[in-house]
Design an enzyme around this catalytic site. Structure first.
Site, PDB file in Angstrom:
ATOM      1  N   GLU A 176       2.210   1.962   1.400  1.00  0.00           N
ATOM      2  CA  GLU A 176       3.582   1.549   1.479  1.00  0.00           C
ATOM      3  C   GLU A 176       3.695   0.974   0.057  1.00  0.00           C
ATOM      4  O   GLU A 176       4.178  -0.271  -0.265  1.00  0.00           O
ATOM      5  CB  GLU A 176       3.668   0.457   2.246  1.00  0.00           C
ATOM      6  CG  GLU A 176       3.408   1.080   3.866  1.00  0.00           C
ATOM      7  CD  GLU A 176       4.193   0.088   4.926  1.00  0.00           C
ATOM      8  OE1 GLU A 176       4.332  -1.053   4.804  1.00  0.00           O
ATOM      9  OE2 GLU A 176       3.748   0.757   6.120  1.00  0.00           O
ATOM     10  N   GLU A 325       0.345   5.276   9.928  1.00  0.00           N
ATOM     11  CA  GLU A 325       0.480   4.254  10.861  1.00  0.00           C
ATOM     12  C   GLU A 325       1.776   4.552  11.710  1.00  0.00           C
ATOM     13  O   GLU A 325       3.051   5.067  11.324  1.00  0.00           O
ATOM     14  CB  GLU A 325       0.998   3.094   9.983  1.00  0.00           C
ATOM     15  CG  GLU A 325      -0.119   2.586   9.154  1.00  0.00           C
ATOM     16  CD  GLU A 325       0.266   1.259   8.307  1.00  0.00           C
ATOM     17  OE1 GLU A 325       1.258   0.604   8.700  1.00  0.00           O
ATOM     18  OE2 GLU A 325      -0.311   1.074   7.068  1.00  0.00           O
TER      19      GLU A 325
HETATM   20  O1  AHR Z   1       0.400  -2.313  10.764  1.00  0.00           O
HETATM   21  C1  AHR Z   1       0.691  -3.382  10.243  1.00  0.00           C
HETATM   22  C2  AHR Z   1       1.389  -3.463   8.765  1.00  0.00           C
HETATM   23  O2  AHR Z   1       2.456  -2.595   8.915  1.00  0.00           O
HETATM   24  C3  AHR Z   1       0.436  -2.546   7.586  1.00  0.00           C
HETATM   25  O3  AHR Z   1      -0.248  -3.658   7.154  1.00  0.00           O
HETATM   26  C4  AHR Z   1       1.500  -2.226   6.733  1.00  0.00           C
HETATM   27  O4  AHR Z   1       1.047  -1.114   6.091  1.00  0.00           O
HETATM   28  C5  AHR Z   1       2.595  -1.951   7.553  1.00  0.00           C
HETATM   29  O5  AHR Z   1       3.913  -2.309   6.916  1.00  0.00           O
END
Ligand code: AHR
Length: 522
Positions: A176, A325
């Site tokens: 990110e 994610e």
């Molecule tokens: O999954 C939780 C968080 O969400 C992770 O650390 C981050 O990459 C995202 O913003």
């Protein structure tokens, strides 16, 4: 005519469903790793060198194809050297990731992660620190993990108990980068990506003909993709990033990692276990938005990836779209550890819809990791002291295992739209795949209050084999500690019919997975 109809064309094969679409993500956040997966060696909880045995056993049955680690945001400040060597000599730092707020004793590091992967039969995806780390630190981590020859770093790995190289294939370059990973612009990230990618070591090897192969592993380097939740920004990020890469020599880039959460921070979808009928559908609607994001981002990647690798020794393959994610992000339960949330029938159905979107777009998405496996967000497993509970989502992934490495086949659904905001939620959603002569068909009834009959037509005669259903008595049912699971796979009502024509009965708020054998054609 029945308004809910499914037509399956077993002869129309539409692509290979990579097992990697069923990937997982674990992070040192809340109690995902510390307290969840890793309980340490001085503990009453049954463990395998500190790894919670019950979690390992459950995941070994599931066999997640790939696990991403150590983060997430945690990776942005992680120094891999903190997590190797004698456990009592590892440094103590502070982990503030997403409100984790605790001392970090680094007892679960590279070796523990690799042991975990080996025990559950998963490939490893390591995410490198691109914020407080360096190209040198990344290169040394890769050397430590993957070098077969006797270098100082590979000898150190051996001394630390791993004679064989780990051969880690997937490497995420940053996390990110547009936010917690450094607030990069696409251009500044592209510049850093160039350095990291170029500085990533290669692992040459001689093949049986005596030729040196440039890279034994062909390590897969995964660049940071956009924030999938920001419609305008995500388009700009992708275009600007690839245009920045195009300006001069193209570094190696194999994957592009988009993150997409089904955000409900404003409570439009209610609370995790407390919601009404509209909020039930709204969660599905939000989850299904990912389809639009996938199509959009895939098209942008095709349009903007520079076509010609300038360095002749780099064989530039396709840049694969990855969703590193994904999952539901409910309003937080402040009583528990950071980002801990319950997991109900509603979550499970939203995940079934999402997985089917990945399956449906298996030509566009190469890998996806649910956030996160234990005790965080859309967890498969929740733990409390010495107990664990398998969430409805764990059972869903188990029931969907048949689709891994199968062929997607044409599956057309007719069903009324029940809700429409960001996407279209139909009463019935379905997906079908084939492996050998076994067809797997899953049917999702999203209806809050209506059991449905579905007419199924197959283009050739099939014999019914098995059926499993996952549902609850109530839409908000979940599994809890110290009680029999409320939401666990049960025998489904057998379809009625035969040959090419069947009638399926699917209760409200359920996911059913059927298998059928193709009958030999005479
Ligand atoms: O999954 C939780 C968080 O969400 C992770 O650390 C981050 O990459 C995202 O913003």
């Amino acid at each position: 005519m029945n308004e809910n109809r499914i037509e399956v064309l077993t002869s129309v094969h539409e692509g290979h469903i990579s097992e990697n679409l069923h990937g997982q993500f674990i992070e040192h956040l809340g109690t995902c790793v510390e307290g969840g997966i890793y309980v340490g060696e001085n503990n009453d909880v049954e463990h395998l060198d500190g790894l919670r045995k019950a979690v390992v056993d459950a995941l070994a049955l599931l066999e997640p194809p790939v696990v991403r680690w150590p983060g997430g945001c945690y990776a942005d400040t992680y120094h891999w050297r903190d997590g190797i060597g004698p456990k009592d000599q590892r440094p103590i730092t502070y982990n503030a990731t997403f409100g984790t707020n605790q001392l970090d004793t680094h007892q679960f590091g590279t070796h523990e992660f690799m042991d975990f992967c080996q025990l559950i039969n998963a490939k490893a995806w390591m995410n490198v620190n691109m914020m407080t780390g360096s190209v040198k630190e990344m290169a040394e981590w890769a050397e430590y993990c993957n070098r077969h020859e006797d270098t100082t770093l590979s000898k150190e790995r051996k001394q630390n108990g791993a004679p064989q190289a780990f051969d880690v294939l997937y490497w995420g370059i940053g996390n990110e980068a547009w936010a917690g990973g450094g607030c990069y612009t696409p251009e500044s990230y592209a510049n850093s990506y160039r350095q990291y990618s170029t500085g990533f070591p290669s692992f040459p090897v001689e093949n049986s003909e005596g030729n040196i192969l440039a890279d034994r592993l062909n390590s897969q380097l995964i660049a940071v993709g956009p924030d999938g939740n920001k419609p305008k920004e995500r388009i700009n990020w992708t275009i600007d990033f690839f245009q920045a890469l195009e300006k001069y020599r193209l570094p190696k880039i194999d994957g592009y990692d988009l993150h997409f959460y089904n955000w409900n921070m404003m409570k439009e979808a209610g609370e995790v276990t407390d919601f009404d009928e509209t909020q039930w559908y709204r969660l599905f609607d939000g989850a299904m938005e990912v389809e639009e994001v996938i199509v959009e981002q895939y098209d942008l990647i095709q349009e903007y990836t520079p076509q010609v690798p300038v360095n002749p020794w780099i064989s530039q393959a396709k840049v694969e779209l990855i969703i590193g994610e994904w999952g539901n992000w409910h309003p937080l339960d402040e009583d528990k550890s950071a980002l801990w949330q319950q997991n109900t029938v509603r979550d499970m159905i939203s995940y079934a819809l999402t997985l089917d979107i990945f399956h449906k777009h298996c030509d566009k998405v190469a890998m996806a990791c649910l956030a996160q496996t234990v005790n965080v967000l859309g967890a498969l497993i929740l733990t409390e002291k010495d107990k664990i509970v398998l969430t409805p989502t764990y059972h869903l992934f188990m029931m969907y295992k048949n689709h891994r490495n199968a062929q997607k086949i044409r599956c057309q659904v007719n069903s009324p739209v029940l809700f429409e905001e960001k996407a279209q939620v139909y009463a019935i959603h379905s997906f079908a795949s084939i492996k050998g002569n076994i067809m797997t068909l899953n049917v999702i009834n999203t209806s809050y209050n209506e059991d449905l009959e579905v007419d199924l037509t197959v283009d050739q005669a099939v014999t019914y084999l098995t059926g499993k259903i996952l549902t609850g008595d109530q839409p908000s049912d979940y599994n809890d500690f110290d009680m029999q699971a409320k939401v666990a796979p049960r025998q489904a009502l057998a379809p009625i019919g035969g040959g090419k024509y069947w009638k399926l009965s699917v209760p409200k708020g359920s996911v059913t997975v059927y298998t059928f054998a193709l009958q030999a054609k005479s």
